[in-house]
Every structure is written in C-alpha cells, then in structure tokens.
Scaffold this motif. Structure first.
Motif, PDB file in Angstrom:
ATOM      1  N   PHE A  41       0.797  -1.211   0.009  1.00  0.00           N
ATOM      2  CA  PHE A  41       0.012   0.271  -0.148  1.00  0.00           C
ATOM      3  C   PHE A  41       0.811   1.278   0.103  1.00  0.00           C
ATOM      4  CE2 PHE A  41      -2.157   3.501   1.839  1.00  0.00           C
ATOM      5  CZ  PHE A  41      -3.597   3.275   1.567  1.00  0.00           C
ATOM      6  N   LEU A  42       1.772   1.253   0.996  1.00  0.00           N
ATOM      7  CA  LEU A  42       2.520   2.490   0.888  1.00  0.00           C
ATOM      8  C   LEU A  42       3.469   2.715  -0.176  1.00  0.00           C
ATOM      9  CD1 LEU A  42       3.395   2.473   4.797  1.00  0.00           C
ATOM     10  CD2 LEU A  42       1.611   3.904   3.596  1.00  0.00           C
ATOM     11  N   SER A  43       3.839   1.802  -0.655  1.00  0.00           N
ATOM     12  CA  SER A  43       4.874   1.762  -1.910  1.00  0.00           C
ATOM     13  C   SER A  43       3.930   2.334  -3.062  1.00  0.00           C
ATOM     14  CB  SER A  43       5.448   0.221  -2.326  1.00  0.00           C
ATOM     15  OG  SER A  43       4.497  -0.678  -2.946  1.00  0.00           O
ATOM     16  N   ASN A  44       2.940   2.186  -3.057  1.00  0.00           N
ATOM     17  CA  ASN A  44       2.053   3.089  -4.220  1.00  0.00           C
ATOM     18  C   ASN A  44       1.952   4.591  -3.677  1.00  0.00           C
ATOM     19  OD1 ASN A  44      -0.529   4.300  -5.346  1.00  0.00           O
ATOM     20  ND2 ASN A  44      -0.608   2.085  -6.168  1.00  0.00           N
TER      21      ASN A  44
ATOM     22  N   LEU B 125      -2.402  10.150  -0.568  1.00  0.00           N
ATOM     23  CA  LEU B 125      -3.961  10.345   0.104  1.00  0.00           C
ATOM     24  C   LEU B 125      -3.932   9.830   1.416  1.00  0.00           C
ATOM     25  CD1 LEU B 125      -5.904   8.388  -2.726  1.00  0.00           C
ATOM     26  CD2 LEU B 125      -6.232  10.566  -2.191  1.00  0.00           C
ATOM     27  N   LEU B 126      -3.169   9.024   1.781  1.00  0.00           N
ATOM     28  CA  LEU B 126      -3.183   8.893   3.331  1.00  0.00           C
ATOM     29  C   LEU B 126      -2.793   9.993   4.019  1.00  0.00           C
ATOM     30  CD1 LEU B 126      -4.158   6.667   5.670  1.00  0.00           C
ATOM     31  CD2 LEU B 126      -2.087   5.589   5.058  1.00  0.00           C
ATOM     32  N   GLU B 127      -1.563  10.397   3.727  1.00  0.00           N
ATOM     33  CA  GLU B 127      -0.885  11.479   4.017  1.00  0.00           C
ATOM     34  C   GLU B 127      -1.694  12.864   4.098  1.00  0.00           C
ATOM     35  OE1 GLU B 127       3.911  10.520   2.878  1.00  0.00           O
ATOM     36  OE2 GLU B 127       2.765  11.921   1.826  1.00  0.00           O
ATOM     37  N   SER B 128      -2.396  12.921   3.257  1.00  0.00           N
ATOM     38  CA  SER B 128      -3.486  14.017   3.264  1.00  0.00           C
ATOM     39  C   SER B 128      -4.467  13.993   4.365  1.00  0.00           C
ATOM     40  CB  SER B 128      -4.057  14.253   2.101  1.00  0.00           C
ATOM     41  OG  SER B 128      -4.787  13.275   1.432  1.00  0.00           O
ATOM     42  N   HIS B 129      -4.717  12.905   4.739  1.00  0.00           N
ATOM     43  CA  HIS B 129      -5.792  12.652   5.920  1.00  0.00           C
ATOM     44  C   HIS B 129      -5.065  12.487   7.259  1.00  0.00           C
ATOM     45  CE1 HIS B 129      -8.341  11.772   2.403  1.00  0.00           C
ATOM     46  NE2 HIS B 129      -9.344  12.019   3.155  1.00  0.00           N
TER      47      HIS B 129
ATOM     48  N   GLY C  28      -1.535  12.662   7.991  1.00  0.00           N
ATOM     49  CA  GLY C  28      -0.397  13.400   8.321  1.00  0.00           C
ATOM     50  C   GLY C  28       0.988  12.579   7.718  1.00  0.00           C
ATOM     51  N   ASP C  29       2.112  12.939   7.514  1.00  0.00           N
ATOM     52  CA  ASP C  29       3.280  12.203   6.866  1.00  0.00           C
ATOM     53  C   ASP C  29       3.807  11.587   8.015  1.00  0.00           C
ATOM     54  OD1 ASP C  29       2.855  13.974   4.799  1.00  0.00           O
ATOM     55  OD2 ASP C  29       4.840  15.150   5.104  1.00  0.00           O
ATOM     56  N   VAL C  30       3.972  12.218   9.328  1.00  0.00           N
ATOM     57  CA  VAL C  30       4.520  11.437  10.418  1.00  0.00           C
ATOM     58  C   VAL C  30       3.661  10.210  10.995  1.00  0.00           C
ATOM     59  CG1 VAL C  30       4.995  11.588  12.992  1.00  0.00           C
ATOM     60  CG2 VAL C  30       5.349  13.461  11.564  1.00  0.00           C
ATOM     61  N   ALA C  31       2.236  10.080  10.875  1.00  0.00           N
ATOM     62  CA  ALA C  31       1.394   8.998  11.112  1.00  0.00           C
ATOM     63  C   ALA C  31       1.470   8.026  10.232  1.00  0.00           C
ATOM     64  CB  ALA C  31       0.007   9.560  11.279  1.00  0.00           C
ATOM     65  N   VAL C  32       1.686   8.311   8.797  1.00  0.00           N
ATOM     66  CA  VAL C  32       1.858   7.547   7.628  1.00  0.00           C
ATOM     67  C   VAL C  32       3.365   6.649   7.877  1.00  0.00           C
ATOM     68  CG1 VAL C  32       2.248   7.327   5.412  1.00  0.00           C
ATOM     69  CG2 VAL C  32       0.327   8.468   6.118  1.00  0.00           C
ATOM     70  N   ALA C  33       4.447   7.286   8.272  1.00  0.00           N
ATOM     71  CA  ALA C  33       5.763   6.910   8.389  1.00  0.00           C
ATOM     72  C   ALA C  33       6.037   5.948   9.420  1.00  0.00           C
ATOM     73  CB  ALA C  33       6.720   8.028   8.701  1.00  0.00           C
ATOM     74  N   ASP C  34       4.930   6.050  10.394  1.00  0.00           N
ATOM     75  CA  ASP C  34       4.714   5.071  11.674  1.00  0.00           C
ATOM     76  C   ASP C  34       4.358   3.655  11.186  1.00  0.00           C
ATOM     77  OD1 ASP C  34       5.998   6.733  13.460  1.00  0.00           O
ATOM     78  OD2 ASP C  34       3.842   7.451  14.237  1.00  0.00           O
ATOM     79  N   LEU C  35       3.514   3.673   9.977  1.00  0.00           N
ATOM     80  CA  LEU C  35       2.921   2.513   9.525  1.00  0.00           C
ATOM     81  C   LEU C  35       3.891   1.712   8.640  1.00  0.00           C
ATOM     82  CD1 LEU C  35      -0.593   3.942   8.399  1.00  0.00           C
ATOM     83  CD2 LEU C  35       0.020   2.579  10.522  1.00  0.00           C
ATOM     84  N   GLU C  36       5.090   2.462   8.420  1.00  0.00           N
ATOM     85  CA  GLU C  36       5.985   1.538   7.462  1.00  0.00           C
ATOM     86  C   GLU C  36       6.665   0.534   8.172  1.00  0.00           C
ATOM     87  OE1 GLU C  36       7.864   4.001   3.897  1.00  0.00           O
ATOM     88  OE2 GLU C  36       8.160   5.211   5.916  1.00  0.00           O
TER      89      GLU C  36
END
Length: 389
Positions: free
Chosen positions: A103-106, A112-116, A118-126
């Motif tokens: 998902f995050l490689s797309n 889209l997820l970052e826009s909802h 934030g970048d920090v929260a998405v980075a925590d899912l990696e």
C-alpha cells in the motif's frame, strides 16, 4: 440501482475477515460508510449460493441508497471490490486490502493517506528497512517450469505509476509541481483514465508546463483536444498565424506583436496575465490567439487585462481548446462587427491579423537589430523565470 434489485457474490471468492489493514490504511481515505459496507459484504459472504436484495444491505448498515452507491464507488475506486451488472442484477467480487508494504509503496495511495492523517502518522505504519541481511527468495522462473500458470503475486495494482522516474525527469528538465500532493493524484488519474504510462504522462506534462510548472489541468485540455482539425478552410494569412501560435511560447508571441508596435519590453502585469491564462487551463496556442485578438481590438502597445479576461471567459464557455477554433472565433466576431456598420470591401481576415502574417510580408530587420532583439528577449524570459522561482 434500486433497493429491490438483486445481487450475489462471486463464487470461490472468500477473502480474509481480518480488518486490520482496512482500518489502519483505508479507513481515513474511504470513510466510515464505505468501511461499513465492506465489512458487511465480508461478513455475509455466502460463496455465491443465493441471490439477495440491495435492501438487505441498506437495512443492516442503516444507509440510504445514495450513500450506499457512493460507498460502492469508493470501494471500487480503491480496488477493494469489483462490481458487475447483468440487467438489473449485480455481482460482487471481493478483494483483500493491500499489505502496508504494498500500500505505502504506491505513491498515490501513500499521498492520499498523508493528506488525511499526516506524514508522521504514515511513516509510523511503514515496515522498518532491512539492513545487513541478504534476500535469498526465489524468482518465479526459478521455481516453476515454462508451463507453470500459477501467479503467486499477493497483490496487483490496477496501474503502476512510477513517480520516482517521473520526478527524476522533472529534476533533469528543471520542472516542478505547483501543489505536489494534489498534482500527483491528478497525474495518476490521468494515467489510469487514458491508459498512459508514466513516461507518456511526463511528455504531456513537459509540453503543457507553464514557466517550468506542471499543470495537470492543461494536460487534460491537451488530451481532450479534437483529434483531427482541417486547415483547408483557412486563408494563407490565417495559416501563418496558426503556425506561429503553435510554435511559440506566449512570451515570445507577445514579444513579436509588441515589436510591431515599437514596444520592446513585457510588463510585469502582462507576464501575470499570461500566467493566469495558463492557470485557467488554456494551452499556449489558444493563449497566443487571444493575445493577438486583444491587441487588434484595443489598439494599444500593452496587453489589455480587462479585454483579454473577458475573451478568456468567452473561450472557456465555448470550450475552445485549439488555435484553429480560436481563429474561427476571431473571424466570426470580426464578421459580426463589420455587419453592424456601413458595408465595406475588406478582406475577411485583414482586420484580424498582424502585418507579419501577410504572405508577401518582408522582414527588413538587419542582422544586428535581430541579434539585439533576440538578446533582449532572452534576458526578458530569464528574468521572468527567475521571478517565478
């Protein structure tokens, strides 16, 4: 779609009921309605044994029909299900949510997820980067013979837009985004809608860029232009205008017209007008015709903002996207204005074209004057680009 319509599930399409990835990755994007509908379909999957009414879903999820239809559209757009129709009956194919790594490689899904959230929260899912280890996994061809037909790919994207390659090309050509997150999503949509590769989209982005800025709306305008435009109906002077309009940037085209009026410098307001027209999704060839028409009507050495913006609104309303359409509009307007006054014997295009479009026109500029003019244009454009950075 109606509540009394029937639907059934695709047979042998059982997917995992684990909602972890759905909640962590998809929920912020698709919203609660789409999430509830997906969970309902997973929970009530019956292997295609029976036919059901749409009303059953509405009753259980407490959604009305418009919200349910919107949820289905979102789920299909995010590739969480596929919806098929046979007359008034519907067939639903379920698809599993992607894993966090896929998902995050797309690039589009990630933004889209970052826009909802934030970048920090998405980075925590990696997943953490694996260092100091060697990948000893086998390739497909190393496991199966040439006759093997099994595809072990756990997930497959509808469209793979290579954003890294796209951005590398941008850097090499000195291009940049206006609003990166929104622009990336728009470019992905263009790629998917028109079945274009990332390189195809990039070529269009480069061609339609304005002052080194990529404008996805101008790409759409270019793609939606009429495929074939007949030039047989144009006079020789109009053909010269069309050739100039299609081969020159608005800055160069404007400089040529101002030169004919002994004005050698583009004003800051004129540069701003050209930028605004580009932001309105007009292509350079149409902007050039609007510039020419405005100068013909206003009889000034400077571009008249009020008149050209009025003309731009008119062109936008009539969906004029090519120089040919714009020239025809000029011709029609000129003919209408002539019929209001006294009858005159004039060439049908003479009042709407500059002197340099005359087939017999001879440019008497000396080489020294031309070199000086070219240098002034170069300095002017360099200054404009610097101001825009």
């Amino acid at each position: 779609m109606k509540p009394i319509d029937n639907f059934s599930f695709v047979k042998n399409n059982q997917v995992s009921k684990d909602m972890t990835n759905l909640i962590r990755l998809y929920l912020p994007i698709i919203g609660s309605d789409a999430t509830v509908v997906y969970q309902y379909l997973i929970s009530f999957y019956d292997d295609g044994k029976s036919s059901h009414k749409i009303a059953e879903i509405l009753n259980h999820t407490l959604l009305d029909l418009p919200h349910f239809e919107a949820a289905l559209a979102i789920l299909t757009g995010m590739d969480l299900l596929a919806l098929y129709q046979d007359m008034s009956d519907y067939l639903i194919e379920l698809k599993e949510p992607l894993t966090p790594k896929v998902f995050l490689s797309n690039a589009v899904y990630r933004r889209l997820l970052e826009s909802h959230i934030g970048d920090v929260a998405v980075a925590d899912l990696e997943m953490p980067e694996l260092k100091g280890v060697r990948d000893i996994s086998k390739k497909f061809s190393e496991v199966f013979s040439d006759k093997g037909e099994i595809d072990l790919q756990p997930s497959r994207m509808k469209n793979s837009f290579d954003l890294d390659s796209f951005k590398n090309r941008m850097a090499a050509d000195g291009l940049h985004f206006d609003q990166e997150k929104q622009d990336v999503i728009a470019l992905y949509n263009i790629s998917e809608k028109f079945s274009l590769t990332w390189f195809d989209v990039y070529q269009l982005a480069k061609e339609t860029a304005s002052r080194h800025t990529i404008l996805p709306k101008r790409i759409l305008t270019k793609l939606n232009q009429p495929k074939k435009v007949s030039k047989e109906a144009f006079s020789q002077s109009e053909k010269i205008i069309l050739s100039e309009a299609k081969s020159s940037s608005p800055e160069i085209f404007l400089a040529k017209i101002k030169r004919g009026r002994q004005a050698m410098v583009m004003t800051a307001d004129e540069a701003k007008i050209l930028d605004e027209l580009a932001q309105m999704s007009f292509l350079d060839e149409v902007i050039n015709i609007m510039v020419l028409y405005t100068f013909n009507k206003t009889k000034s050495a400077n571009l008249n903002r009020r008149y050209i913006m009025k003309l731009a609104n008119d062109f936008a309303f009539q969906k004029i996207t090519t120089a040919e359409q714009a020239v025809e509009k000029m011709r029609d307007s000129g003919s209408q204005s002539q019929t209001k006054g006294k009858p005159q014997r004039v060439n049908k295009t003479a009042s709407s074209i500059p002197e340099w479009s005359n087939p017999d026109y001879k440019d008497e500029t000396t080489p020294e004057e031309q070199a000086k003019l070219d240098e002034m244009k170069r300095q002017m454009l360099a200054k404009l680009r610097k101001d825009g950075e």
